[in-house]
Design an enzyme around this catalytic site. Structure first.
Site, short mmCIF file in Angstrom:
data_model
loop_
_atom_site.label_atom_id
_atom_site.label_comp_id
_atom_site.label_asym_id
_atom_site.label_seq_id
_atom_site.Cartn_x
_atom_site.Cartn_y
_atom_site.Cartn_z
N GLY A 141 0.81 -1.21 0.00
CA GLY A 141 0.00 0.00 0.00
C GLY A 141 0.85 1.26 0.00
N CYS A 142 0.42 2.24 0.77
CA CYS A 142 1.10 3.54 0.78
C CYS A 142 2.54 3.45 1.29
CB CYS A 142 0.31 4.53 1.63
SG CYS A 142 -1.31 4.94 0.96
N ALA A 143 2.88 2.40 2.01
CA ALA A 143 4.25 2.24 2.50
C ALA A 143 5.19 1.72 1.43
CB ALA A 143 4.28 1.29 3.70
#
Length: 350
Positions: A141-143
């Site tokens: 995801g965003c990581a």
């Protein structure tokens, strides 16, 4: 830091369709307003994100029709392959390399499913060698932008002199849903855009900007904070806790623990380069690290111009920071499903 992985080049790119935030709000109102009584109350989210416009792989009309897995997947494959080729070619050219000089390809993406994976699908178009090493990464995801940079740097350091290409690509707009009458879906509609970034790394011959250290922090019992739910229509976004509140309470202790593992402290960091989830998240990060309001100026500029492109976003921020001059030590940070903080410490020689 002769033997550390160095940033040789980087590039970013977006698909051709640009959507202004007011245009997206009106489309969302048309599609959801009559079905969802809370829509007008939640519509203020569109103005509060700090976003001016975003980009998508399909024209606005495509998103206004119901779509299932086959159509979403076809759109993903077409859009992702084109964007992959674009950013990879630019990064390789800026590194002064040929495509055949690339030894390893790390592909990070959590917004579509492709088997064979994207780097295999574009291998013929780009001209990768037949012995190129492929490392596809899904689910961060965003990581994923920071975690992907961490993975790519370790692969480069393990084989000094080889060239590692990292491609981080997210087509978040393809997850837009008409059947999800929830606050989480409205939040997603107000935030997400499409984009990609590519980085070439190499270890063994020095470099102006090197990966000094990397680390992660996984909070227990936080699986429900963020992620995808998979159903017959496609991905359904999960936002079950307020991210700014979580950032305010937990991010500094988590990052402090990561830095401790690197032998560093908060005061050793000259510049934070953060994934900007939205204006409220940026403000929460500034408060968490006792930064003056407005310190994260590159983050605000990127979110305004591109929206939240999930994993790719932080690399857009890094590109902007590099263009304007990096300090001696910067820390890239991002948060993603897990719930996880990923960090990369960059050391820059003036």
């Amino acid at each position: 830091m002769k033997h550390a992985a160095a940033l040789v080049s980087m590039a970013t790119g977006v698909p051709p369709n640009v959507f202004h935030q007011t245009e997206i709000l009106e489309a969302a109102r048309f599609l959801l307003g009559s079905q969802y009584p809370q829509f007008e109350t939640l519509s203020a989210l569109f103005a509060n994100t700090g976003i001016q416009h975003r980009y998508g792989v399909k024209p606005m009309e495509w998103y206004c029709e119901p779509r299932g897995w086959p159509e979403r997947t076809q759109a993903f494959l077409e859009g992702a392959e084109a964007l992959f080729v674009d950013v990879a070619q630019k990064a390789i050219e800026r590194a002064g390399l040929r495509v055949t000089d690339i030894d390893t390809v790390v592909t990070v993406c959590s917004t579509g499913i492709a088997t064979p994976t994207l780097e295999a699908r574009v291998a013929g178009k780009l001209g990768f060698r037949t012995d190129v090493s492929r490392v596809p990464v899904f689910g961060l995801g965003c990581a994923g932008g920071v975690a992907g940079l961490s993975i790519a740097s370790r692969l480069a350091q393990a084989r000094p002199g080889t060239n590692v290409l990292l491609v981080v690509l997210e087509l978040c707009t393809l997850a837009v849903r008409h059947d999800e009458l929830t606050k989480a879906n409205i939040v997603a509609a107000s935030l997400f855009g499409d984009g990609a970034a590519a980085v070439v790394l190499r270890a063994g011959d020095g470099g102006a900007t090197c990966i000094e250290s990397t680390g992660e922090h996984l909070w227990p019992d936080t699986l429900s904070i963020m992620g995808w739910r998979v159903d017959p229509e496609g991905f359904g976004v999960i936002f079950q806790r307020t991210i700014p509140d979580f950032v305010a309470e937990h991010m500094k202790p988590g990052v402090t623990a990561i830095l401790s593992g690197m032998g560093l402290a908060i005061d050793d960091i000259d510049r934070f380069i953060c994934h900007p989830g939205g204006t409220k998240v940026i403000i929460a990060i500034e408060r968490a690290f006792s930064l003056d309001q407005g310190t994260l100026d590159h983050e605000r500029a990127v979110i305004a111009e591109y929206g939240n492109m999930s994993a790719a976003t932080v690399l857009f921020v890094l590109e902007r920071a590099r263009e304007r001059g990096l300090p001696r030590r910067a820390l890239l940070t991002s948060l993603g499903p897990g719930f996880t903080a990923s960090c990369v410490a960059l050391r820059h020689a003036a």
